[in-house]
Write a protein that holds these residues in place. Structure first.
Motif, PDB file in Angstrom:
ATOM      1  N   LYS A   1      49.431  68.688   9.769  1.00 10.51           N
ATOM      2  CA  LYS A   1      48.427  69.135  10.737  1.00 10.51           C
ATOM      3  C   LYS A   1      49.047  69.180  12.129  1.00 10.51           C
TER       4      LYS A   1
ATOM      5  N   GLY B   1      48.147  69.608  16.148  1.00 15.26           N
ATOM      6  CA  GLY B   1      47.054  69.568  17.123  1.00 15.26           C
ATOM      7  C   GLY B   1      47.214  70.605  18.225  1.00 15.26           C
ATOM      8  N   GLY B   2      46.248  70.600  19.133  1.00 19.63           N
ATOM      9  CA  GLY B   2      46.149  71.633  20.165  1.00 19.63           C
ATOM     10  C   GLY B   2      47.391  71.836  21.024  1.00 19.63           C
ATOM     11  N   THR B   3      48.004  70.733  21.489  1.00 19.48           N
ATOM     12  CA  THR B   3      49.196  70.878  22.330  1.00 19.48           C
ATOM     13  C   THR B   3      50.354  71.444  21.519  1.00 19.48           C
TER      14      THR B   3
ATOM     15  N   ASP C   1      51.221  65.206  20.186  1.00 18.06           N
ATOM     16  CA  ASP C   1      52.099  65.291  21.354  1.00 18.06           C
ATOM     17  C   ASP C   1      52.638  63.942  21.813  1.00 18.06           C
TER      18      ASP C   1
ATOM     19  N   GLY D   1      53.515  58.735  17.995  1.00 24.30           N
ATOM     20  CA  GLY D   1      52.786  57.996  16.970  1.00 24.30           C
ATOM     21  C   GLY D   1      51.613  57.291  17.606  1.00 24.30           C
ATOM     22  N   VAL D   2      51.115  56.264  16.903  1.00 23.13           N
ATOM     23  CA  VAL D   2      50.023  55.467  17.447  1.00 23.13           C
ATOM     24  C   VAL D   2      50.646  54.335  18.260  1.00 23.13           C
TER      25      VAL D   2
ATOM     26  N   ALA E   1      48.391  51.152  23.110  1.00 23.12           N
ATOM     27  CA  ALA E   1      47.341  51.663  24.018  1.00 23.12           C
ATOM     28  C   ALA E   1      47.744  53.095  24.336  1.00 23.12           C
TER      29      ALA E   1
ATOM     30  N   PRO F   1      49.532  55.773  25.765  1.00 29.24           N
ATOM     31  CA  PRO F   1      50.742  55.694  26.593  1.00 29.24           C
ATOM     32  C   PRO F   1      50.606  56.463  27.915  1.00 29.24           C
ATOM     33  N   ARG F   2      49.615  57.328  27.998  1.00 35.59           N
ATOM     34  CA  ARG F   2      49.411  58.043  29.271  1.00 35.59           C
ATOM     35  C   ARG F   2      48.727  57.167  30.312  1.00 35.59           C
TER      36      ARG F   2
ATOM     37  N   LYS G   1      41.883  58.711  21.172  1.00 42.37           N
ATOM     38  CA  LYS G   1      41.602  60.006  20.535  1.00 42.37           C
ATOM     39  C   LYS G   1      42.780  60.551  19.727  1.00 42.37           C
TER      40      LYS G   1
HETATM   41  P1  ADP Z   1      46.068  66.638  19.093  1.00 48.04           P
HETATM   42  O1  ADP Z   1      45.744  67.794  19.961  1.00 48.04           O
HETATM   43  O2  ADP Z   1      47.442  66.666  18.524  1.00 48.04           O
HETATM   44  O3  ADP Z   1      45.015  66.366  18.079  1.00 48.04           O
HETATM   45  P2  ADP Z   1      45.014  64.609  20.819  1.00 48.04           P
HETATM   46  O4  ADP Z   1      45.051  65.011  22.236  1.00 48.04           O
HETATM   47  O5  ADP Z   1      43.721  64.729  20.088  1.00 48.04           O
HETATM   48  O6  ADP Z   1      46.149  65.389  20.055  1.00 48.04           O
HETATM   49  O7  ADP Z   1      45.538  63.116  20.646  1.00 48.04           O
HETATM   50  C1  ADP Z   1      46.797  62.748  21.168  1.00 48.04           C
HETATM   51  C2  ADP Z   1      46.598  61.975  22.454  1.00 48.04           C
HETATM   52  O8  ADP Z   1      45.931  60.776  22.172  1.00 48.04           O
HETATM   53  C3  ADP Z   1      47.861  61.536  23.134  1.00 48.04           C
HETATM   54  O9  ADP Z   1      48.361  62.543  23.972  1.00 48.04           O
HETATM   55  C4  ADP Z   1      47.451  60.281  23.874  1.00 48.04           C
HETATM   56  O10 ADP Z   1      47.287  60.495  25.266  1.00 48.04           O
HETATM   57  C5  ADP Z   1      46.122  59.924  23.287  1.00 48.04           C
HETATM   58  N1  ADP Z   1      46.018  58.533  22.845  1.00 48.04           N
HETATM   59  C6  ADP Z   1      44.992  57.701  23.108  1.00 48.04           C
HETATM   60  N2  ADP Z   1      45.206  56.499  22.597  1.00 48.04           N
HETATM   61  C7  ADP Z   1      46.391  56.536  21.981  1.00 48.04           C
HETATM   62  C8  ADP Z   1      47.171  55.573  21.253  1.00 48.04           C
HETATM   63  N3  ADP Z   1      46.736  54.318  21.061  1.00 48.04           N
HETATM   64  N4  ADP Z   1      48.361  55.963  20.757  1.00 48.04           N
HETATM   65  C9  ADP Z   1      48.808  57.216  20.930  1.00 48.04           C
HETATM   66  N5  ADP Z   1      48.124  58.172  21.617  1.00 48.04           N
HETATM   67  C10 ADP Z   1      46.940  57.838  22.140  1.00 48.04           C
END
Ligand code: ADP
Ligand code: ASP
Ligand code: MG
Length: 406
Positions: free
Chosen positions: A7, A9-11, A174, A177-178, A181, A183-184, A209
């Motif tokens: 899968k 995602g948007g980015t 983008d 991984g998980v 917290a 990372p942004r 998210k």
């Molecule tokens: P996609 O478009 O690939 O579905 P999302 O924007 O929905 O991506 O999810 C990825 C984003 O989730 C990351 O860019 C990050 O800022 C955010 N995020 C929030 N919490 C976490 C976490 N615990 N670990 C990784 N990313 C996280």
């Protein structure tokens, strides 16, 4: 021959260059002989823009029409991704959710998958064709277009992996991984090698998210092990799977902050049996997810009354207020207040079951930062507090430093 669901995602499909990158990765796997199902999201920002457009037409548009509108985002990406694979000489075909056999209930904008008939997908894979499926969408048995809730492409991927009995399910995003917290927000956050379904589920429901919470629920129910990894490099990601014993050694797996919550307070609710049931039944009937609930004695004169506060997702606030206002004549509460400037900060970890003093440490950390706690809720593996939105990120960093370190 391994069957892989990937899968993006948007980015990861955010512009033509990125889509070509996705195609190159898919082509690499295909060259190894793998059967591949690719699930794509709308290009980043597209779904938000469609929602904005609709709101410019009217504040509370029909949810059926919202689904017809929102499904177009993913439909654009599947076609572009198929073209990018064709350009590399790879046989590929795009399918809408309906064409891929994804059948849902009729709850528009938050539909649940009822079943998947992957016959056509299987036939295409067997013929050596890469199948590109539009994430986030499905169709009711009556043929109405539905969507699966924000971030729902994750669910499409996990559900297809279960239905197809895939050997691998990879969620490309983008970040690597998980993390402990976002990372942004927390630069010191660390990437996790693995995380238990229940922890991922709590983090996702509480604002992280990186995965849609319903997709994690689905993965847990059907035992779909999946990996969250980056579409921008080849680093190993985070494996999300059933809990193992050693996972309890870590007290806090992660910290999350949900900025997408709003609080509704009903002031002066007559204190009699059945009142809370009536309120929350009406909200449930409107398919609204209510989370924290707090009841206090109301400080007013006259008959005994209470104040009831609860939180809902911010986009549901207008709808929730309408439901509540409609109850006013019957219930006779004084007024309904809403507050969008709240943040819900949570700590999550299966290790909490076997460690004490976790709540005290969290509250002390917040007190030390001069941050007031408005509401509290706990479960076996999480503690959440509602605080002032403006202090959310500061609180998150402090709590992360206290539990995970710097
Ligand atoms: P996609 O478009 O690939 O579905 P999302 O924007 O929905 O991506 O999810 C990825 C984003 O989730 C990351 O860019 C990050 O800022 C955010 N995020 C929030 N919490 C976490 C976490 N615990 N670990 C990784 N990313 C996280
Ligand atoms: N495009 C949808 C959204 O933005 C679904 C997804 O990206 O997973 O919510
Ligand atoms: Mg997402």
């Amino acid at each position: 021959m391994p069957l892989i669901v990937q899968k993006y995602g948007g980015t990861s499909v955010g512009n033509p260059e990125r889509i070509k990158n996705v195609a190159a990765r898919v082509a690499r796997y295909r060259a190894q002989g793998d059967q591949i199902v690719v699930v794509v999201s709308a290009m980043s920002g597209v779904t938000d823009n469609l929602i904005k457009l609709a709101k410019e037409i009217m504040p509370l548009p029909s949810e059926r029409e919202m689904d017809v509108l929102l499904a177009t985002g993913e439909q654009t990406t599947i076609a572009l991704t198929a073209m990018a694979l064709h350009a590399l000489g790879v046989d590929a075909i795009s399918l809408t959710g309906a064409q891929a056999g994804i059948v849902t209930d009729g709850v528009h904008t938050k539909a649940k998958i009822q079943n998947i008939t992957p016959k056509q997908v299987h036939a295409l894979l067997t013929a050596g064709i890469v199948v590109i499926v539009a994430g986030f969408q499905g169709q009711t048995p009556e043929g109405q277009i539905t969507t699966l809730g924000r971030g729902g492409s994750d669910l499409t991927a996990v559900a297809l992996a279960a239905a197809l009995k895939a050997d691998l399910c990879q969620i490309y995003t983008d970040v690597d991984g998980v993390y402990t917290a976002d990372p942004r927000i927390v630069p010191d956050a660390r990437k996790l090698n693995e995380i238990a379904y229940d922890e991922m589920l709590e983090l996702a429901s509480l604002g992280a998210k990186v995965m849609q919470s319903r997709s994690v629920e689905f993965a847990k129910k059907f035992g779909v092990v999946f990996e969250v990894r980056s579409s921008l490099n080849d680093n190993p990601g985070t494996i999300v799977k059933e809990e193992t014993q050693s996972m309890e050694d870590v007290v806090i797996r992660g910290v999350s902050l949900d900025k997408n919550q709003a609080k509704v307070t009903l002031v002066g609710v007559p204190d009699r049996p059945g009142v809370a049931a009536r309120i929350f039944k009406a909200l449930a009937d409107a398919a609204m997810n209510v989370d924290m609930i707090v009841q206090n004695v109301s400080h007013g004169s006259g008959t005994p009354a209470t104040d009831i506060s609860f939180t809902v997702d911010k986009p549901d606030l207008l709808k929730a207020t309408k439901v509540i206002e409609a109850l006013k004549p019957e219930m006779g509460f004084r007024e309904a207040l809403s507050d969008e400037k709240i943040g819900k900060l949570s700590i999550v970890g299966v290790g909490m079951r076997s460690h004490s003093g976790v709540a005290a440490k969290m509250f002390e950390t917040l007190a030390h930062e001069g941050i007031n706690i408005d509401m509290i809720s706990t479960s076996e593996i999480k503690i959440s507090v509602v605080i002032d939105l403006a202090k959310g990120e500061k609180a998150m960093k402090a709590v992360h430093a206290a539990f995970v370190g710097t």
